[in-house]
Write a protein that holds these residues in place. Structure first.
Motif, PDB file in Angstrom:
ATOM      1  N   ARG A  82      53.713-183.346  53.486  1.00  7.84           N
ATOM      2  CA  ARG A  82      53.060-181.938  53.536  1.00  7.84           C
ATOM      3  C   ARG A  82      54.040-181.077  54.212  1.00  7.84           C
ATOM      4  O   ARG A  82      54.124-180.034  53.851  1.00  7.84           O
ATOM      5  CB  ARG A  82      51.895-182.052  54.559  1.00  7.84           C
ATOM      6  CG  ARG A  82      50.775-183.046  53.785  1.00  7.84           C
ATOM      7  CD  ARG A  82      49.994-182.155  52.494  1.00  7.84           C
ATOM      8  NE  ARG A  82      49.150-183.110  52.128  1.00  7.84           N
ATOM      9  CZ  ARG A  82      47.776-182.971  52.194  1.00  7.84           C
ATOM     10  NH1 ARG A  82      47.336-182.018  52.991  1.00  7.84           N
ATOM     11  NH2 ARG A  82      46.801-183.516  51.674  1.00  7.84           N
ATOM     12  N   ILE A  83      54.614-181.716  55.617  1.00  2.78           N
ATOM     13  CA  ILE A  83      55.588-180.622  56.215  1.00  2.78           C
ATOM     14  C   ILE A  83      56.707-180.457  55.391  1.00  2.78           C
ATOM     15  O   ILE A  83      57.583-179.300  55.529  1.00  2.78           O
ATOM     16  CB  ILE A  83      55.957-181.659  57.523  1.00  2.78           C
ATOM     17  CG1 ILE A  83      54.744-181.684  58.353  1.00  2.78           C
ATOM     18  CG2 ILE A  83      57.251-180.665  57.877  1.00  2.78           C
ATOM     19  CD1 ILE A  83      55.150-182.522  59.518  1.00  2.78           C
ATOM     20  N   LYS A  84      57.187-181.360  54.610  1.00  7.32           N
ATOM     21  CA  LYS A  84      58.528-181.302  53.858  1.00  7.32           C
ATOM     22  C   LYS A  84      58.534-179.927  53.054  1.00  7.32           C
ATOM     23  O   LYS A  84      59.054-179.404  52.465  1.00  7.32           O
ATOM     24  CB  LYS A  84      59.022-182.608  53.354  1.00  7.32           C
ATOM     25  CG  LYS A  84      59.888-183.530  53.992  1.00  7.32           C
ATOM     26  CD  LYS A  84      60.272-184.564  53.279  1.00  7.32           C
ATOM     27  CE  LYS A  84      61.245-185.495  54.257  1.00  7.32           C
ATOM     28  NZ  LYS A  84      61.659-186.658  53.786  1.00  7.32           N
ATOM     29  N   ALA A  85      57.053-180.246  52.249  1.00  6.40           N
ATOM     30  CA  ALA A  85      56.856-179.368  51.155  1.00  6.40           C
ATOM     31  C   ALA A  85      56.729-177.749  51.683  1.00  6.40           C
ATOM     32  O   ALA A  85      57.151-176.939  51.070  1.00  6.40           O
ATOM     33  CB  ALA A  85      55.400-179.812  50.567  1.00  6.40           C
ATOM     34  N   ILE A  86      56.220-177.627  52.722  1.00  8.66           N
ATOM     35  CA  ILE A  86      55.996-176.292  53.430  1.00  8.66           C
ATOM     36  C   ILE A  86      57.535-176.065  53.887  1.00  8.66           C
ATOM     37  O   ILE A  86      57.667-174.814  53.489  1.00  8.66           O
ATOM     38  CB  ILE A  86      55.034-176.539  54.572  1.00  8.66           C
ATOM     39  CG1 ILE A  86      53.556-176.700  54.189  1.00  8.66           C
ATOM     40  CG2 ILE A  86      55.098-175.216  55.577  1.00  8.66           C
ATOM     41  CD1 ILE A  86      52.615-176.797  55.397  1.00  8.66           C
ATOM     42  N   ALA A 146      53.370-173.102  44.755  1.00  4.63           N
ATOM     43  CA  ALA A 146      53.082-172.606  46.062  1.00  4.63           C
ATOM     44  C   ALA A 146      52.958-173.566  47.251  1.00  4.63           C
ATOM     45  O   ALA A 146      53.171-173.148  48.314  1.00  4.63           O
ATOM     46  CB  ALA A 146      51.949-171.481  45.904  1.00  4.63           C
ATOM     47  N   LEU A 147      51.992-174.561  46.814  1.00  2.00           N
ATOM     48  CA  LEU A 147      51.663-175.447  47.951  1.00  2.00           C
ATOM     49  C   LEU A 147      52.578-176.709  47.881  1.00  2.00           C
ATOM     50  O   LEU A 147      52.378-177.481  49.037  1.00  2.00           O
ATOM     51  CB  LEU A 147      50.132-175.791  47.773  1.00  2.00           C
ATOM     52  CG  LEU A 147      49.173-174.557  47.866  1.00  2.00           C
ATOM     53  CD1 LEU A 147      47.745-175.137  47.905  1.00  2.00           C
ATOM     54  CD2 LEU A 147      49.481-173.763  49.098  1.00  2.00           C
ATOM     55  N   GLY A 148      53.161-177.000  46.871  1.00  2.00           N
ATOM     56  CA  GLY A 148      53.949-178.036  46.866  1.00  2.00           C
ATOM     57  C   GLY A 148      53.426-179.542  46.496  1.00  2.00           C
ATOM     58  O   GLY A 148      54.017-180.522  46.901  1.00  2.00           O
ATOM     59  N   ARG A 149      52.147-179.428  45.743  1.00  2.00           N
ATOM     60  CA  ARG A 149      51.449-180.867  45.709  1.00  2.00           C
ATOM     61  C   ARG A 149      50.715-180.303  44.570  1.00  2.00           C
ATOM     62  O   ARG A 149      50.327-179.412  44.212  1.00  2.00           O
ATOM     63  CB  ARG A 149      50.866-181.256  46.813  1.00  2.00           C
ATOM     64  CG  ARG A 149      49.709-180.266  47.266  1.00  2.00           C
ATOM     65  CD  ARG A 149      48.683-181.135  48.533  1.00  2.00           C
ATOM     66  NE  ARG A 149      47.609-180.271  48.827  1.00  2.00           N
ATOM     67  CZ  ARG A 149      47.778-179.354  49.670  1.00  2.00           C
ATOM     68  NH1 ARG A 149      48.833-178.869  50.357  1.00  2.00           N
ATOM     69  NH2 ARG A 149      46.547-178.831  50.046  1.00  2.00           N
ATOM     70  N   LYS A 150      50.155-181.616  43.761  1.00  2.00           N
ATOM     71  CA  LYS A 150      49.250-181.584  42.765  1.00  2.00           C
ATOM     72  C   LYS A 150      47.894-181.216  43.305  1.00  2.00           C
ATOM     73  O   LYS A 150      47.380-181.452  44.361  1.00  2.00           O
ATOM     74  CB  LYS A 150      49.371-182.723  41.979  1.00  2.00           C
ATOM     75  CG  LYS A 150      50.664-183.037  40.918  1.00  2.00           C
ATOM     76  CD  LYS A 150      50.621-184.181  40.275  1.00  2.00           C
ATOM     77  CE  LYS A 150      51.723-184.271  39.358  1.00  2.00           C
ATOM     78  NZ  LYS A 150      51.740-185.678  38.526  1.00  2.00           N
TER      79      LYS A 150
END
Length: 232
Positions: free
Chosen positions: A111-115, A182-186
């Motif tokens: 999650r951190i990496k995606a943000i 935008a959120l970096g995840r499915k």
């Protein structure tokens, strides 16, 4: 080195997160409560903040509120498993994401990496490629957004969502597409974070002159950014 501020009064979990993220190359600072977290932020602003909802002295919600009064630093909230109210409230108040306890540190890392990846991509974007539509001006150079000439404060997730929609005005963007971009995840079945970010964004950018929302819901599909001409 990424500076991570963790605010949580759970000693065992905090030690686990500190050990794991230090091993991943992060500079981790720990606060036992929200008040201490704010003091640490005033002395040295982190790149990302992890806030537990339930903390003594100053809880996660009040801490988030005070953070958002001064900064758009990315914030992930840690909530109790199955507590939808806490998750929704955190997102409404400007959190970028949430994670339910208990969790695997690897999921938090993802999650951190995606943000942080989104924030980095936004900073590296073409500084001349401002986008202006229907009274909304998005300036990529400094990642600021203006509504009818007035600066408005957006979180990292809200900014990225708005950028995605402004780049495709009048086009329906599916929830899955927006979540991934935008959120970096499915998008998962019970994940309402995207809807809450859109709701917050709507409140901040308001409606068109004739009262139509700038962001329109296409039921069962996704969202569309409506221009003045389309709303006429």
């Amino acid at each position: 080195m990424v500076k991570l501020l963790l605010a949580d009064d759970d000693a065992r979990l905090s030690d686990l997160i500190k050990e794991y993220f230090t091993g991943e190359g992060y500079d981790v600072t720990h606060a036992w409560n929200g008040r201490e977290a704010l003091e640490l932020m005033a002395a040295d602003m982190p790149d990302i903040v992890i806030l537990d909802v339930m903390m003594p002295e100053l809880d996660g919600f009040e801490t988030l509120k005070q953070i958002r009064n001064k900064s758009a630093v990315p914030v992930i909230m840690l909530t109790a498993k199955g507590d939808d109210i806490d998750r929704i409230l955190g997102l409404e108040m400007g959190a970028d994401d949430y994670l339910s306890k208990p969790f695997n540190p690897r999921e938090l890392l993802a999650r951190i990496k995606a943000i942080l990846r989104r924030a980095s991509q936004e900073r590296e974007g073409d500084p001349t490629a401002d986008i202006e539509l229907s009274g909304v001006l998005l300036r990529r150079k400094d990642r600021t957004v203006y509504l009818d000439g007035e600066l408005i404060e957006l979180t990292t997730s809200e900014y990225t969502l708005l950028e995605c929609m402004l780049m495709a005005p009048g086009q329906v963007l599916t929830k899955q597409e927006l979540s991934e971009k935008a959120l970096g995840r499915k998008l998962t079945m019970y994940d309402r974070s995207l809807d809450m970010h859109i709701s917050n964004l709507r409140k901040k950018i308001g409606n068109l002159e004739k009262g139509d929302p700038r962001i329109k819901t296409v039921r069962g599909v996704g969202y569309i950014f409506v221009s003045d001409e389309q709303g006429a």
